[in-house]
Enzyme design. Structure first.
Site, PDB file in Angstrom:
ATOM      1  N   GLN A   1      -4.750  -1.475   9.510  1.00  0.00           N
ATOM      2  CA  GLN A   1      -4.567  -2.790   8.884  1.00  0.00           C
ATOM      3  C   GLN A   1      -5.119  -3.891   9.803  1.00  0.00           C
ATOM      4  OE1 GLN A   1      -3.317  -3.320   5.709  1.00  0.00           O
ATOM      5  NE2 GLN A   1      -3.954  -5.435   6.046  1.00  0.00           N
TER       6      GLN A   1
ATOM      7  N   LYS B   1       0.838  -1.198   0.000  1.00  0.00           N
ATOM      8  CA  LYS B   1       0.000   0.000   0.000  1.00  0.00           C
ATOM      9  C   LYS B   1       0.876   1.253   0.000  1.00  0.00           C
ATOM     10  CE  LYS B   1      -3.810  -2.425   2.140  1.00  0.00           C
ATOM     11  NZ  LYS B   1      -4.565  -2.804   3.322  1.00  0.00           N
TER      12      LYS B   1
ATOM     13  N   ASP C   1     -11.246   2.770   3.860  1.00  0.00           N
ATOM     14  CA  ASP C   1     -11.636   1.371   3.661  1.00  0.00           C
ATOM     15  C   ASP C   1     -13.146   1.231   3.470  1.00  0.00           C
ATOM     16  OD1 ASP C   1      -9.487  -0.362   3.505  1.00  0.00           O
ATOM     17  OD2 ASP C   1      -9.164  -0.355   5.681  1.00  0.00           O
TER      18      ASP C   1
END
Ligand code: NAP
Length: 283
Positions: A97, A53, A120
């Site tokens: 995460q 990422k 997200d």
């Protein structure tokens, strides 16, 4: 004759467009676009995802702020960091995460991420807005699948769509996006009766199960569009999807491969969501 939807190529095209847009944003506003990535502990898979990422951010010109917290981080330490990132004007998007170490409460930590920075698309506000078909940040993987339909001009309105899987990160938002696009949607899961018949009725079949070769050729309607979200390790240790690709492809109009299908779209949509959060902060 089937067509393979090349997720790698589509992702590269979107990223190159994003790179231009981000560069314009930076010169217009004289400001960076920032993504904070928070990781707790040493989960090896998470380390790889976080590295990828951050690398992807660099490639398109997004400034990343990586926070690698030790395994023994307390709930309070994690939440204090998230509160400060929520306030930080340099940070447009925040990504925690997952999974977090077991002793931490992910749900309460994630609630601290303001929905405007929730790249997200996992927050209750964004999920609720998606179900109301209003402007929101959409979970990256299903949003990437929608871009794949769009890129191939695959019409969804009035089509019968079947999604196998009902997770919060893939199956449910996928079903909601298809519904918002006027498809008639069925969501299947481990308790579904007559899964094969359900799948055989699908013009659009999305597999998000997590089992190699789960979707076999006898489950697919002639001419269906088959999207394989699965990421599994096959018997040979190689990455493979949920669909028995070699046999199923002959029956499809479109199919996505694994690797090189949905996978590359996911991080691309994270970059896209980060850009969108920055743009929206200016409007
Ligand atoms: P998950 O949370 O484990 O959900 C799996 C879903 O499949 C559940 O809803 C489960 O039903 C359903 N299922 C399991 N066995 C079934 C069966 N025999 N018949 C029908 N349904 C069944 O997984 P996920 O996070 O959604 O991920 C799914 C797959 O996508 C995994 O391979 C994952 O690695 C992959 N993935 C890929 C990307 C990408 O970027 N390409 C991103 C995210 C995930 P129940 O709800 O009843 O248990």
């Amino acid at each position: 004759m089937y067509k393979i939807i090349d997720g790698k190529k589509l992702a590269a095209n979107i990223r190159s467009e994003l790179k231009k847009n981000i560069s314009e944003y930076k010169s217009n506003f004289n400001e960076e676009i920032g993504l904070a990535v928070v990781m707790v502990g040493n989960n090896p898979a998470s380390q790889v995802y976080v590295r990828n990422k951050i690398k992807a951010c660099e490639e398109v010109g997004i400034k990343s702020y990586a926070f690698y917290l030790p395994e023994e981080t307390s709930q309070k330490q994690l939440e204090d960091l998230l509160y400060s990132l929520a306030e930080d004007k340099k940070v447009n998007g925040i990504l925690v995460q997952l999974p977090l170490p077991e002793k931490l409460n992910a749900e309460s930590a994630l609630k601290i991420v303001p929905f405007e920075k929730d790249v997200d698309g996992f927050s209750a506000e964004n999920v609720g807005k998606l179900s109301q078909n209003s402007e929101c940040l959409v979970a990256c993987t299903p949003n990437g699948v929608m871009k794949m339909f769009e890129s191939e001009n695959i019409s969804l309105s009035g089509k019968k769509a079947v999604v196998i899987g009902r997770s919060d990160i893939v199956g449910k938002p996928m079903a909601m996006l298809l519904l918002n696009a006027n498809a008639t949607v069925t969501v299947c899961h481990s308790k579904t009766q007559n899964l094969k018949e359900e799948c055989l009725s699908a013009d659009i079949l999305v597999a998000a199960v997590g089992k190699a070769k789960f979707v076999t050729v006898d489950m697919v309607k002639e001419g269906a569009v088959v999207i394989d979200v699965g990421m599994n390790r096959g018997e040979n240790g190689k990455l493979c999807g949920d669909v028995d690709f070699e046999n199923v492809k002959k029956k499809c109009s479109y199919i996505t491969p694994v690797p090189g299908g949905v996978g590359p779209m996911t991080i691309t949509m994270l970059l896209y969501n980060t850009y969108i959060t920055a743009l929206r902060s200016k409007s």
